[in-house]
Design a protein around this motif. Structure first.
Motif: not given
Length: 135
Positions: A97-108
């Motif tokens: 979770i970031d203030p402006k744009y979240n980063d996806r760590i992964g999805k599976k």
């Protein structure tokens, strides 16, 4: 007799859902490099999101879930207690979770109770009792 048959039919369904403590360990760098803006010792703000028969749900800081704050601030490890999993298979999404744009760590897609590698995160499960009544 009719009630006994109904009860026996519903018994396996009631025992199907389980709760797990979920332990997430994230690598110290993401695929593109350092976490967040790369200034100093940066660490992700980990959020756990689950796609299952209950819909899409993210586990955030319970003190203020509307602010989209992580339960584990600036951490490579995060533990969520007594998460309800109604399905045998589901999709996990781990997010920084970031203030402006979240980063996806992964999805599976993962199986209930089994270790799962989700992007640059390792997710482990320990079966536990549900802390709240399950819907």
């Amino acid at each position: 007799m009719k009630y006994l048959i109904t009860l026996l039919f519903l018994l396996p369904i009631a025992s199907f859902a389980e709760c797990f403590d979920v332990d997430i360990k994230v690598q110290d760098t993401k695929q593109e490099g350092k976490w967040d803006f790369g200034w100093g010792k940066t660490r992700p703000e980990i959020a756990l999101c689950i796609h299952d028969s209950l819909g899409y749900r993210c586990k955030l800081n319970a003190d203020n879930p509307d602010k989209h704050k992580s339960l584990c601030k600036s951490a490579f490890n995060c533990e969520y207690k007594a998460i309800y999993f109604p399905d045998q298979e589901y999709t996990l999404e781990i997010v920084d979770i970031d203030p402006k744009y979240n980063d996806r760590i992964g999805k599976k897609k993962c199986k209930r109770g089994e270790r799962c590698l989700v992007g640059v995160a390792e997710v482990n499960f320990v079966k536990t009792e549900c802390l709240q009544p399950v819907e």
